[in-house]
Design a protein around this motif. Structure first.
Motif, mmCIF file in Angstrom:
data_model
loop_
_atom_site.group_PDB
_atom_site.id
_atom_site.type_symbol
_atom_site.label_atom_id
_atom_site.label_comp_id
_atom_site.label_asym_id
_atom_site.label_seq_id
_atom_site.Cartn_x
_atom_site.Cartn_y
_atom_site.Cartn_z
ATOM 1 N N ILE A 31 -5.420 0.553 5.789
ATOM 2 C CA ILE A 31 -4.956 -0.628 5.063
ATOM 3 C C ILE A 31 -5.787 -0.825 3.799
ATOM 4 O O ILE A 31 -5.248 -1.132 2.734
ATOM 5 C CB ILE A 31 -5.000 -1.874 5.975
ATOM 6 N N GLU A 32 -7.103 -0.624 3.889
ATOM 7 C CA GLU A 32 -7.959 -0.730 2.705
ATOM 8 C C GLU A 32 -7.567 0.291 1.648
ATOM 9 O O GLU A 32 -7.542 -0.013 0.454
ATOM 10 C CB GLU A 32 -9.429 -0.538 3.091
ATOM 11 N N LEU A 33 -7.259 1.519 2.067
ATOM 12 C CA LEU A 33 -6.839 2.561 1.131
ATOM 13 C C LEU A 33 -5.524 2.187 0.456
ATOM 14 O O LEU A 33 -5.376 2.325 -0.764
ATOM 15 C CB LEU A 33 -6.701 3.903 1.853
ATOM 16 N N ALA A 34 -4.572 1.688 1.236
ATOM 17 C CA ALA A 34 -3.286 1.289 0.656
ATOM 18 C C ALA A 34 -3.473 0.142 -0.332
ATOM 19 O O ALA A 34 -2.853 0.145 -1.406
ATOM 20 C CB ALA A 34 -2.322 0.884 1.772
ATOM 21 N N LYS A 35 -4.340 -0.814 -0.004
ATOM 22 C CA LYS A 35 -4.597 -1.926 -0.920
ATOM 23 C C LYS A 35 -5.187 -1.433 -2.233
ATOM 24 O O LYS A 35 -4.802 -1.898 -3.307
ATOM 25 C CB LYS A 35 -5.555 -2.931 -0.284
ATOM 26 N N SER A 36 -6.130 -0.506 -2.146
ATOM 27 C CA SER A 36 -6.753 -0.028 -3.380
ATOM 28 C C SER A 36 -5.759 0.752 -4.240
ATOM 29 O O SER A 36 -5.766 0.629 -5.467
ATOM 30 C CB SER A 36 -7.981 0.829 -3.071
ATOM 31 N N GLU A 37 -4.881 1.529 -3.630
ATOM 32 C CA GLU A 37 -3.872 2.259 -4.395
ATOM 33 C C GLU A 37 -2.847 1.308 -5.005
ATOM 34 O O GLU A 37 -2.421 1.497 -6.153
ATOM 35 C CB GLU A 37 -3.172 3.288 -3.513
ATOM 36 N N LYS A 39 -3.392 -1.742 -5.842
ATOM 37 C CA LYS A 39 -4.048 -2.499 -6.905
ATOM 38 C C LYS A 39 -3.924 -1.769 -8.239
ATOM 39 O O LYS A 39 -3.661 -2.382 -9.279
ATOM 40 C CB LYS A 39 -5.519 -2.716 -6.553
ATOM 41 N N VAL A 40 -4.075 -0.444 -8.211
ATOM 42 C CA VAL A 40 -3.938 0.345 -9.436
ATOM 43 C C VAL A 40 -2.506 0.254 -9.962
ATOM 44 O O VAL A 40 -2.278 0.065 -11.166
ATOM 45 C CB VAL A 40 -4.345 1.814 -9.178
ATOM 46 N N SER A 41 -1.527 0.365 -9.077
ATOM 47 C CA SER A 41 -0.127 0.303 -9.495
ATOM 48 C C SER A 41 0.250 -1.081 -10.013
ATOM 49 O O SER A 41 0.978 -1.206 -10.999
ATOM 50 C CB SER A 41 0.790 0.681 -8.331
ATOM 51 N N VAL A 42 -0.241 -2.120 -9.352
ATOM 52 C CA VAL A 42 0.063 -3.480 -9.796
ATOM 53 C C VAL A 42 -0.552 -3.736 -11.164
ATOM 54 O O VAL A 42 0.052 -4.388 -12.020
ATOM 55 C CB VAL A 42 -0.421 -4.512 -8.748
ATOM 56 N N THR A 43 -1.756 -3.204 -11.381
ATOM 57 C CA THR A 43 -2.400 -3.361 -12.688
ATOM 58 C C THR A 43 -1.562 -2.696 -13.778
ATOM 59 O O THR A 43 -1.345 -3.270 -14.852
ATOM 60 C CB THR A 43 -3.817 -2.761 -12.667
ATOM 61 N N ALA A 44 -1.069 -1.488 -13.515
ATOM 62 C CA ALA A 44 -0.235 -0.798 -14.504
ATOM 63 C C ALA A 44 1.073 -1.561 -14.735
ATOM 64 O O ALA A 44 1.528 -1.702 -15.876
ATOM 65 C CB ALA A 44 0.061 0.629 -14.046
ATOM 66 N N GLY A 45 1.669 -2.078 -13.658
ATOM 67 C CA GLY A 45 2.898 -2.855 -13.799
ATOM 68 C C GLY A 45 2.663 -4.155 -14.552
ATOM 69 O O GLY A 45 3.478 -4.560 -15.384
ATOM 70 N N GLY A 46 1.538 -4.811 -14.275
ATOM 71 C CA GLY A 46 1.208 -6.041 -14.990
ATOM 72 C C GLY A 46 0.996 -5.796 -16.470
ATOM 73 O O GLY A 46 1.404 -6.601 -17.316
ATOM 74 N N THR A 47 0.361 -4.677 -16.783
ATOM 75 C CA THR A 47 0.166 -4.328 -18.190
ATOM 76 C C THR A 47 1.509 -4.088 -18.865
ATOM 77 O O THR A 47 1.728 -4.507 -20.005
ATOM 78 C CB THR A 47 -0.712 -3.072 -18.313
ATOM 79 N N GLY A 48 2.418 -3.424 -18.176
ATOM 80 C CA GLY A 48 3.755 -3.190 -18.736
ATOM 81 C C GLY A 48 4.501 -4.486 -18.985
ATOM 82 O O GLY A 48 5.133 -4.659 -20.032
ATOM 83 N N PHE A 109 5.347 0.990 -17.269
ATOM 84 C CA PHE A 109 6.065 0.769 -16.016
ATOM 85 C C PHE A 109 6.234 2.074 -15.243
ATOM 86 O O PHE A 109 6.205 2.072 -14.019
ATOM 87 C CB PHE A 109 7.452 0.168 -16.269
ATOM 88 N N LYS A 110 6.422 3.164 -15.916
ATOM 89 C CA LYS A 110 6.637 4.444 -15.249
ATOM 90 C C LYS A 110 5.383 4.941 -14.543
ATOM 91 O O LYS A 110 5.461 5.837 -13.712
ATOM 92 C CB LYS A 110 7.130 5.486 -16.249
ATOM 93 N N LYS A 111 4.220 4.359 -14.831
ATOM 94 C CA LYS A 111 2.986 4.754 -14.170
ATOM 95 C C LYS A 111 2.823 4.098 -12.801
ATOM 96 O O LYS A 111 1.921 4.450 -12.053
ATOM 97 C CB LYS A 111 1.779 4.409 -15.045
ATOM 98 N N VAL A 112 3.697 3.163 -12.462
ATOM 99 C CA VAL A 112 3.622 2.498 -11.165
ATOM 100 C C VAL A 112 4.086 3.482 -10.094
ATOM 101 O O VAL A 112 5.163 4.069 -10.201
ATOM 102 C CB VAL A 112 4.497 1.220 -11.155
ATOM 103 N N ARG A 113 3.244 3.656 -9.064
ATOM 104 C CA ARG A 113 3.558 4.620 -7.998
ATOM 105 C C ARG A 113 3.292 4.010 -6.632
ATOM 106 O O ARG A 113 2.538 3.064 -6.500
ATOM 107 C CB ARG A 113 2.681 5.862 -8.166
#
Length: 133
Positions: A31-37, A39-48, A109-113
């Motif tokens: 669960i910690e690993l999924a949260k950290s991954e 977080k990176v995607s949400v940051t990229a989506g938020g930037t978009g 947006f395309k960087k969200v995974r």
């Protein structure tokens, strides 16, 4: 005084308790690993989203504040383009600027995974519980 080998062996209850503890730790770590991954995607989506918002805001400000002034600059007291063509040039410039910022936002947006590593490790848990490599 010799030690009794039977007393040193863990009981079935202790083995089950240890296995439950290990599974609980494994699930928490996944669960910690999924949260950290994520977080990176949400940051990229938020930037978009932010960049697309900036593009829209810039387009609105540009149309309201600078369009008239720039059109009259292009017109240059009758020495430049006719006034209607000057205004059309201004609109074209702002549309190109908005398209550029929008394009950059879409690329973000395309960087969200999906959390691929967590999903792959999650698929390995049943194999590990069955004793498969």
């Amino acid at each position: 005084m010799a030690t009794d080998p039977i007393a040193e062996e863990p009981t079935i209850g202790r083995l089950i308790k240890d296995a439950q503890s290990d599974i609980s730790i494994l699930v928490r770590k996944e669960i910690e690993l999924a949260k950290s991954e994520l977080k990176v995607s949400v940051t990229a989506g938020g930037t978009g989203v932010a960049l697309l918002g900036v593009a829209a805001f810039l387009l609105l400000l540009a149309l309201i504040m600078f369009s008239v002034a720039l059109a009259y600059f292009i017109h240059w007291n009758g020495e430049g383009l006719d006034l209607q063509w000057a205004f059309l040039c201004v609109v074209g410039i702002y549309v190109l600027l908005a398209a550029l910022v929008g394009f950059i936002g879409v690329r973000r947006f395309k960087k969200v995974r999906a959390p691929e590593r967590a999903i792959n490790q999650g698929r390995e848990i049943p194999k590990a519980l069955k004793g498969q490599a």
